[in-house]
Design a protein around this motif. Sequence first.
Motif, mmCIF file in Angstrom:
data_model
loop_
_atom_site.group_PDB
_atom_site.id
_atom_site.type_symbol
_atom_site.label_atom_id
_atom_site.label_comp_id
_atom_site.label_asym_id
_atom_site.label_seq_id
_atom_site.Cartn_x
_atom_site.Cartn_y
_atom_site.Cartn_z
ATOM 1 N N LEU A 48 4.129 2.175 2.445
ATOM 2 C CA LEU A 48 5.472 2.424 1.904
ATOM 3 C C LEU A 48 5.922 3.856 2.100
ATOM 4 C CD1 LEU A 48 5.172 0.447 -1.432
ATOM 5 C CD2 LEU A 48 6.719 -0.075 0.456
ATOM 6 N N TYR A 49 5.008 4.788 1.915
ATOM 7 C CA TYR A 49 5.453 6.174 1.861
ATOM 8 C C TYR A 49 4.909 7.058 2.979
ATOM 9 C CZ TYR A 49 7.701 4.891 -2.398
ATOM 10 O OH TYR A 49 8.538 4.285 -3.303
ATOM 11 N N ALA A 50 4.219 6.504 3.927
ATOM 12 C CA ALA A 50 3.845 7.302 5.102
ATOM 13 C C ALA A 50 4.288 6.568 6.368
ATOM 14 C CB ALA A 50 2.339 7.551 5.116
ATOM 15 N N LEU A 72 11.747 0.576 -8.025
ATOM 16 C CA LEU A 72 11.045 1.545 -7.171
ATOM 17 C C LEU A 72 10.129 2.438 -7.997
ATOM 18 C CD1 LEU A 72 13.317 3.096 -4.401
ATOM 19 C CD2 LEU A 72 11.168 1.865 -4.135
ATOM 20 N N VAL A 99 -3.267 10.848 -4.675
ATOM 21 C CA VAL A 99 -1.855 11.187 -4.806
ATOM 22 C C VAL A 99 -1.680 12.374 -5.739
ATOM 23 C CG1 VAL A 99 -0.947 8.903 -4.328
ATOM 24 C CG2 VAL A 99 -1.524 9.526 -6.645
ATOM 25 N N PHE A 119 13.823 6.931 -1.955
ATOM 26 C CA PHE A 119 12.692 6.567 -1.106
ATOM 27 C C PHE A 119 12.119 7.798 -0.400
ATOM 28 C CE2 PHE A 119 11.521 5.183 3.287
ATOM 29 C CZ PHE A 119 10.337 4.574 2.963
ATOM 30 N N PHE A 120 13.002 8.544 0.262
ATOM 31 C CA PHE A 120 12.487 9.705 0.993
ATOM 32 C C PHE A 120 12.030 10.805 0.041
ATOM 33 C CE2 PHE A 120 14.393 7.739 4.738
ATOM 34 C CZ PHE A 120 13.397 7.981 5.672
ATOM 35 N N VAL A 172 11.080 4.762 10.005
ATOM 36 C CA VAL A 172 12.538 4.826 9.833
ATOM 37 C C VAL A 172 13.100 6.016 10.608
ATOM 38 C CG1 VAL A 172 14.384 5.239 8.146
ATOM 39 C CG2 VAL A 172 12.554 3.629 7.626
ATOM 40 N N ILE A 173 12.418 7.154 10.509
ATOM 41 C CA ILE A 173 12.919 8.344 11.207
ATOM 42 C C ILE A 173 12.881 8.130 12.725
ATOM 43 C CG2 ILE A 173 12.414 10.773 11.696
ATOM 44 C CD1 ILE A 173 11.411 10.921 8.725
ATOM 45 N N LEU A 178 6.209 3.767 6.688
ATOM 46 C CA LEU A 178 7.603 3.336 6.715
ATOM 47 C C LEU A 178 8.575 4.502 6.919
ATOM 48 C CD1 LEU A 178 8.806 0.550 6.658
ATOM 49 C CD2 LEU A 178 9.122 0.749 4.196
ATOM 50 N N PRO A 179 8.420 5.609 6.192
ATOM 51 C CA PRO A 179 9.337 6.735 6.454
ATOM 52 C C PRO A 179 9.228 7.227 7.896
ATOM 53 C CG PRO A 179 8.048 7.157 4.479
ATOM 54 C CD PRO A 179 7.508 5.910 5.081
ATOM 55 N N PHE A 238 -5.381 8.030 0.850
ATOM 56 C CA PHE A 238 -3.961 8.280 0.562
ATOM 57 C C PHE A 238 -3.600 7.827 -0.842
ATOM 58 C CE2 PHE A 238 0.610 7.645 0.702
ATOM 59 C CZ PHE A 238 1.041 8.760 1.403
ATOM 60 N N SER A 239 -4.061 6.635 -1.223
ATOM 61 C CA SER A 239 -3.648 6.157 -2.548
ATOM 62 C C SER A 239 -4.489 6.765 -3.658
ATOM 63 C CB SER A 239 -3.696 4.631 -2.613
ATOM 64 O OG SER A 239 -4.971 4.183 -2.266
ATOM 65 N N ALA A 288 8.645 9.868 -0.826
ATOM 66 C CA ALA A 288 7.787 10.045 0.352
ATOM 67 C C ALA A 288 7.440 11.519 0.550
ATOM 68 C CB ALA A 288 8.479 9.486 1.593
ATOM 69 N N ASP A 344 0.855 -1.188 0.000
ATOM 70 C CA ASP A 344 0.000 0.000 0.000
ATOM 71 C C ASP A 344 0.885 1.230 0.000
ATOM 72 O OD1 ASP A 344 -2.636 -0.721 -0.085
ATOM 73 O OD2 ASP A 344 -2.724 -1.175 2.046
ATOM 74 N N LEU A 345 0.462 2.225 -0.742
ATOM 75 C CA LEU A 345 1.237 3.461 -0.751
ATOM 76 C C LEU A 345 1.377 4.025 0.650
ATOM 77 C CD1 LEU A 345 -0.141 5.187 -3.950
ATOM 78 C CD2 LEU A 345 2.201 4.420 -3.567
ATOM 79 N N ILE A 346 0.303 3.897 1.421
ATOM 80 C CA ILE A 346 0.350 4.513 2.752
ATOM 81 C C ILE A 346 1.359 3.796 3.645
ATOM 82 C CG2 ILE A 346 -1.493 3.196 3.882
ATOM 83 C CD1 ILE A 346 -2.475 5.980 4.967
ATOM 84 N N ASN A 372 3.670 12.995 0.296
ATOM 85 C CA ASN A 372 3.052 13.517 1.520
ATOM 86 C C ASN A 372 2.862 15.024 1.509
ATOM 87 O OD1 ASN A 372 2.669 11.295 3.652
ATOM 88 N ND2 ASN A 372 4.669 10.832 2.759
ATOM 89 N N ILE A 406 0.154 3.539 -7.920
ATOM 90 C CA ILE A 406 -0.739 4.669 -8.127
ATOM 91 C C ILE A 406 -1.751 4.302 -9.203
ATOM 92 C CG2 ILE A 406 -0.864 7.040 -8.975
ATOM 93 C CD1 ILE A 406 1.907 7.450 -7.641
ATOM 94 N N VAL A 451 6.030 2.275 -7.784
ATOM 95 C CA VAL A 451 5.196 3.379 -7.296
ATOM 96 C C VAL A 451 4.198 3.791 -8.386
ATOM 97 C CG1 VAL A 451 6.626 5.363 -7.912
ATOM 98 C CG2 VAL A 451 5.249 5.452 -5.867
#
Lengths: 469, 498
Positions: A25-27, A449, B66, B15-16, A33-34, A29-30, B62-63, B19, A21-23, B23, A457, A453
């Motif tokens: 992977l990109y919300a 990647l 975008v 990746f970031f 990680v932080i 997970l980041p 969210f998806s 992101a 899911d995008l959410i 976001n 989408i 993505v």
Amino acid sequence: MLRRLKYRLNWHKIPVMYFSDLIFLYAFLPAFVICYFVAGLWGKKEGSGAARNIVLLCFSLIFYAWGEPVLILLLICSAFICYICAKTHKETAGIILLLLSLIIFKYGNLLTGLTGLAAYIPKIPLPLGISFYTFQGIAYLADVKRGRAKPQDSFYKLLLYISMFPQLIAGPIVRYTDISEDIDRRSVSPEDMAEGIRRIICGLGKKVILADHLSLIVEESMGADLSTLSTPMAWLGLLAYSLQIYFDFSAYSDMAIGMGRCMGFKFPENFDHPYISASATEFWRRWHMSLGSFFRDYVYIPLGGSRVSRLRRLFNIMLVWALTGFWHGASLNFMVWGLYFGVLILIEKELFFKEKDKERFKVLRHFTTPVILMLGWGIFYFEDFSKMKDFFDVLFGRGGMGSETLVMAGLSQNVFLLAVSLILCLPLPKMKEGTVTTAFRTLYSVAILVLAVLFLIGSTSHPFLYTRF
Amino acid sequence: MKHPKIYTAIMLICFFGTAVFLNLAGREGYSEVERRELAGFPELSAQSYVSGEYFRGITAWFSDTVPMRDKLTTAALAAEELKGIRLKSGEEEISFHGVMAVNDDDDTGQEQTAAVNDKPDITAVPAADPVSQDKAVSDDSLQAAEPSVSSDTVSEDEVPAVEQQTASIPAHTNSAISDNVAAPSDDFTSAANGIIVTGDGENTRAIMMYGGSTGVTTQYAQVANKYKELMPELNVYVMVIPTSVSYYCPQAALAYTGSQLKQINNVQANLDEDVIGIDVYTILGEHRDEPIYLRTDHHWAPLGAYYAASKLAEAAGLDYLDISEYDVNVVHNYVGSMYAYAKDIRISSNPEDFVYYVPKNVELKTTYTNYKLDSSWNVVGEAEPAAGQFFIKYPDGSGGAYCTFMGGDAKITRVETSVKNGRRLLILKDSYGNALPAFLFGSFEEVHVIDSRYFTKNIVEYISEYQITDLLFANNAFHASTGATVRAYERYLTQGAE
């Protein structure tokens, strides 16, 4: 046809937070990680790894609650049962309780349906990943009972083992002994980090680029109107499904193992090129290895393994395979599928390929085994037995009126997808490590990647197949 | 791995970077390509939390929203082409994704399978989430949208098929139409959602496969007969409009579509003698080399409606304006609904001109009674009649250009023209009918337009109140074989009676 369009538009059917899911992977997970990185820095200063574990536990619980906002209590209860029963050395009672919860929540509906009690008992929801986390709890209690593991003194650490998000909802089934030391002390080398990331990206590619697109072929074949399905199209669909289920499931394991490695956990491998197997026995040494070894270590061997009378061994094997099948879902076709493997393995063990005959017909068997495995996936796919029969009828020549032109188009329009999928089923030669290899890996990782993505989408996520098992 | 830190750094930057983009860049609210409001952020409540709806909603939001969604989904479609090769040489190498074989003789009373034509036109509808958009297809056609319908499902209130009657075909117009239109044998290569895509470049055309049956089309004819029986003074016409599958379906795909001609003939055969069937099948076939159907949309083109309207005017014994008496307007770079339905990049990369015609020397006074719809596209209210423009100019590239006429479907339209002959026409139609009135303003004193999906008054009272003299049922073949259409027409006779 329109069902797919409707499915895409029907948000209510989109399941929870999956790795694809995008959410996630990109919300999620980041953010993770932080936080994990900051906790790591803080922990270094304090000289303790507790902060990282707390971050990991919190994110794991959020991850699970995203899909099961209420039944997360069951997960916590299960962990608590494990904790108390291990501490008080009532492991057997704990295992029984865990099995009971699995039977009630996973098989309750089937049982009430079969016994006619369904009218009186409300439908029981199937909690996400219950088969995985219950088995991990059972493995923990069994290992403590046998003295292989020490009871965990800290509840939150045990909860972390049970609920750790990378492997929470679709495995691999991690033994407590695999990671008990890692929970307290773990380190990540730059090599681990890079390999972990590469593994995550490979998993993402397998899922989003391969499995999700293979599923479209499956929908047009096995998922379509069987009365108009032609024999070649049925075989194409079955091939696509066999590939899809492998890439889908192993993708999840890859991502779990990769995420674990980035954090310093060593999760067990779960797949080892299953489709190159020359027998059903070998297949189960290469497919969902953490499940196979679980049944071997916690069911088959305690039952006496192969050091019992022939009749008893036969019974043990069939019991283990019926259970393996049933573990996959509360539907009888899964049991039939498990028994199918039980019979195959019995035939192999007892009749044909005894230890000394291992090499007999091996080349030929590399070709026949995948077909046997594919037929198994045919059983796996259809929960409705009458549809299963229709499908197998078509498969063996009593096909519908569909034309062969479909299969030509299906093949040509997916020729690269199928070719890449088939090649990736084979063990590819290891590349010699060096700057060029790293450059090549960087390139294909970035390409995966970007493509992933885009595809994510471009279409609503196809949920991982294995998470409800 | 050698240089693991460099690899890690590059991947983390990618990746970031993604992101941050996903976001922090502005989220989309509406998709031009898919013609729908994108998912909204869900509301938190105890119930939505417990049911999991809340988190699912956030995931979907969210998806779905975008940044640059339309550009990225288009890029994704282009990337999908990497899967394989589209073969184009010869009929044995053809694909029918999402298309099933149709047995034309199997008239079990099932409804038409494909509901794409039921989608209301976008500009006319309120913001709706994707789920309710699907509901916008009136509830019966929702059932019809299930793929299983194609072979074995009969919606429960559907009566069994009535045997086709051949005895009482009246002499004037209701005789069977012969198929003088040979289907071309172009290659076609791909499709999805019951749509095939044929041709390439400027000849790319998306075609919806058809699966109607005589059970429903017989009822469709009978409901028209009923109107005539109840209002014998009224001239009643029935025009079943074929869709592009009738003229442009490649030979190799014919097995996957039902015959619209057969259903049109069935309607004709079941009309009473005093109900006039308008044959537009023949004249459209004669002009099939002209742009009478949109290539990228599920509608016909206004030019097709011109030919059809001329047949109606002839049947009504009225003059009609020649095409030369119209101003030609063009919306360039038009990509219609089929792109979103078929999800095929070739449709969007081959836009067409949307050409429409505005009569030169006719004065129009247009009055709209707009319906208010809820998010599920049910009628919840009605505005006061208000003056408006019949033609709405859309800018180049607008995907909503078919709403040029009246701005959509959810309304009653009354157009008073400068013709004074006492003939007042009421058109009961689906969106195909929207293109017709423009070509009848030179023939009738008044033209009223009512959509078969939105009408809350009593039709008998409406006809008498506005002194309607001529009634036209104008539906495309899909709608004429959908039970919901028939039931709506039956309901209009009894609902809201004072």
